[in-house]
Design a protein around this motif. Structure first.
Motif, PDB file in Angstrom:
ATOM      1  N   ALA A 248       0.788  -1.055   0.068  1.00  0.00           N
ATOM      2  CA  ALA A 248      -0.069  -0.086  -0.043  1.00  0.00           C
ATOM      3  C   ALA A 248       0.779   1.184   0.111  1.00  0.00           C
ATOM      4  O   ALA A 248       1.786   1.291   0.768  1.00  0.00           O
ATOM      5  N   ILE A 249       0.383   2.401  -0.714  1.00  0.00           N
ATOM      6  CA  ILE A 249       1.013   3.470  -0.754  1.00  0.00           C
ATOM      7  C   ILE A 249       0.654   4.200   0.637  1.00  0.00           C
ATOM      8  O   ILE A 249      -0.525   4.349   1.080  1.00  0.00           O
ATOM      9  N   LYS A 250       1.704   4.635   1.387  1.00  0.00           N
ATOM     10  CA  LYS A 250       1.709   5.178   2.918  1.00  0.00           C
ATOM     11  C   LYS A 250       1.308   6.712   2.592  1.00  0.00           C
ATOM     12  O   LYS A 250       0.292   7.213   3.173  1.00  0.00           O
ATOM     13  N   GLU A 251       2.077   7.696   1.879  1.00  0.00           N
ATOM     14  CA  GLU A 251       2.011   9.004   1.884  1.00  0.00           C
ATOM     15  C   GLU A 251       1.291   9.308   0.585  1.00  0.00           C
ATOM     16  O   GLU A 251       2.103   8.675  -0.375  1.00  0.00           O
ATOM     17  N   LYS A 252       0.589  10.196   0.365  1.00  0.00           N
ATOM     18  CA  LYS A 252       0.044  10.549  -0.919  1.00  0.00           C
ATOM     19  C   LYS A 252       0.737  11.998  -1.375  1.00  0.00           C
ATOM     20  O   LYS A 252       0.349  12.977  -1.381  1.00  0.00           O
ATOM     21  N   GLN A 253       2.260  11.574  -1.830  1.00  0.00           N
ATOM     22  CA  GLN A 253       3.022  12.714  -2.211  1.00  0.00           C
ATOM     23  C   GLN A 253       3.150  12.670  -3.808  1.00  0.00           C
ATOM     24  O   GLN A 253       3.662  11.630  -4.184  1.00  0.00           O
ATOM     25  N   TYR A 254       2.781  13.737  -4.552  1.00  0.00           N
ATOM     26  CA  TYR A 254       2.987  13.644  -5.870  1.00  0.00           C
ATOM     27  C   TYR A 254       4.162  13.881  -6.402  1.00  0.00           C
ATOM     28  O   TYR A 254       4.822  14.835  -5.728  1.00  0.00           O
ATOM     29  N   VAL A 255       5.008  13.424  -7.364  1.00  0.00           N
ATOM     30  CA  VAL A 255       5.992  13.511  -8.118  1.00  0.00           C
ATOM     31  C   VAL A 255       5.813  13.646  -9.729  1.00  0.00           C
ATOM     32  O   VAL A 255       4.930  13.246 -10.168  1.00  0.00           O
ATOM     33  N   ALA A 256       6.942  14.346 -10.235  1.00  0.00           N
ATOM     34  CA  ALA A 256       6.933  14.604 -11.686  1.00  0.00           C
ATOM     35  C   ALA A 256       7.727  13.658 -12.289  1.00  0.00           C
ATOM     36  O   ALA A 256       9.032  13.195 -12.042  1.00  0.00           O
ATOM     37  N   PHE A 257       7.184  12.901 -13.566  1.00  0.00           N
ATOM     38  CA  PHE A 257       8.126  11.973 -14.225  1.00  0.00           C
ATOM     39  C   PHE A 257       7.673  12.400 -15.701  1.00  0.00           C
ATOM     40  O   PHE A 257       6.727  12.901 -16.284  1.00  0.00           O
TER      41      PHE A 257
ATOM     42  N   TYR B  43       4.294  14.039 -16.646  1.00  0.00           N
ATOM     43  CA  TYR B  43       3.036  13.475 -15.915  1.00  0.00           C
ATOM     44  C   TYR B  43       3.179  13.747 -14.480  1.00  0.00           C
ATOM     45  O   TYR B  43       4.576  13.873 -14.027  1.00  0.00           O
ATOM     46  N   LYS B  44       2.309  13.454 -13.565  1.00  0.00           N
ATOM     47  CA  LYS B  44       2.537  13.532 -12.233  1.00  0.00           C
ATOM     48  C   LYS B  44       1.943  12.137 -11.709  1.00  0.00           C
ATOM     49  O   LYS B  44       1.027  11.338 -12.120  1.00  0.00           O
ATOM     50  N   GLY B  45       2.336  11.463 -10.539  1.00  0.00           N
ATOM     51  CA  GLY B  45       2.017  10.159 -10.103  1.00  0.00           C
ATOM     52  C   GLY B  45       2.148  10.155  -8.562  1.00  0.00           C
ATOM     53  O   GLY B  45       3.002  11.350  -8.114  1.00  0.00           O
ATOM     54  N   LEU B  46       1.763   9.428  -7.901  1.00  0.00           N
ATOM     55  CA  LEU B  46       2.128   9.316  -6.527  1.00  0.00           C
ATOM     56  C   LEU B  46       3.501   8.601  -6.309  1.00  0.00           C
ATOM     57  O   LEU B  46       3.805   7.549  -6.793  1.00  0.00           O
ATOM     58  N   LYS B  47       4.341   9.343  -5.372  1.00  0.00           N
ATOM     59  CA  LYS B  47       5.603   8.623  -5.084  1.00  0.00           C
ATOM     60  C   LYS B  47       5.219   7.279  -4.604  1.00  0.00           C
ATOM     61  O   LYS B  47       4.598   6.981  -3.703  1.00  0.00           O
ATOM     62  N   ASP B  48       6.159   6.439  -5.108  1.00  0.00           N
ATOM     63  CA  ASP B  48       6.267   4.773  -4.493  1.00  0.00           C
ATOM     64  C   ASP B  48       5.204   4.007  -5.075  1.00  0.00           C
ATOM     65  O   ASP B  48       5.161   2.795  -4.889  1.00  0.00           O
ATOM     66  N   GLU B  49       4.149   4.688  -5.934  1.00  0.00           N
ATOM     67  CA  GLU B  49       3.026   3.678  -6.714  1.00  0.00           C
ATOM     68  C   GLU B  49       3.857   3.133  -7.834  1.00  0.00           C
ATOM     69  O   GLU B  49       4.931   3.583  -8.334  1.00  0.00           O
ATOM     70  N   SER B  50       3.317   1.876  -8.386  1.00  0.00           N
ATOM     71  CA  SER B  50       4.236   1.537  -9.317  1.00  0.00           C
ATOM     72  C   SER B  50       4.053   2.381 -10.659  1.00  0.00           C
ATOM     73  O   SER B  50       2.977   3.147 -10.819  1.00  0.00           O
ATOM     74  N   LEU B  51       5.116   2.478 -11.438  1.00  0.00           N
ATOM     75  CA  LEU B  51       5.338   3.313 -12.672  1.00  0.00           C
ATOM     76  C   LEU B  51       4.082   2.797 -13.462  1.00  0.00           C
ATOM     77  O   LEU B  51       3.316   3.722 -14.193  1.00  0.00           O
ATOM     78  N   ALA B  52       3.562   1.647 -13.537  1.00  0.00           N
ATOM     79  CA  ALA B  52       2.545   1.278 -14.607  1.00  0.00           C
ATOM     80  C   ALA B  52       1.249   1.721 -14.016  1.00  0.00           C
ATOM     81  O   ALA B  52       0.339   2.513 -14.702  1.00  0.00           O
TER      82      ALA B  52
END
Length: 112
Positions: free
Chosen positions: A13-22, A29-38
């Motif tokens: 599970a994702i513990k913190e909902k911190q957005y990162v850019a990639f 794009y933006k996604g949640l840090k540590d969520e799977s890239l997929a």
């Protein structure tokens, strides 16, 4: 509609909902840090992660647990990375694979 996979069967599970850019194929794009890239790509509406090396047909997420290798991408210059098992980090540069020149050579042909 929330399209995020927030509890991955392998990564957890994702513990913190911190957005990162990639970037994926030079688009930001933006996604949640540590969520799977997929999962991050899927949440951004990206369904095609690569194209089949010989036929050129689109490939995307299939098993989402690292067994099928359909989600292979290049991350920060390293090819063959499984997007379904790669935790998203700030600044990742991701590229999809495309159709290889025809005919594709079999490695066994070179070692006979």
């Amino acid at each position: 509609m929330n399209r995020r996979i927030e509890d991955h069967p392998v990564l957890g599970a994702i513990k913190e909902k911190q957005y990162v850019a990639f970037t994926f194929n030079e688009k930001q794009y933006k996604g949640l840090k540590d969520e799977s890239l997929a999962a991050a790509l899927l949440a951004n509406g990206v369904r095609t992660l690569r194209h089949h090396e010989e036929s050129g047909t689109p490939r995307g997420i299939y098993c989402n647990i690292g067994h099928c290798f359909e989600c292979r991408v290049t991350v920060n210059g390293k090819s063959g990375v499984r997007a379904c098992l790669t935790p998203l980090q700030e600044g990742m540069v991701v590229k999809s694979g495309g159709k290889l020149p025809t005919p594709v050579r079999d490695w066994r042909d070179e070692h006979e």
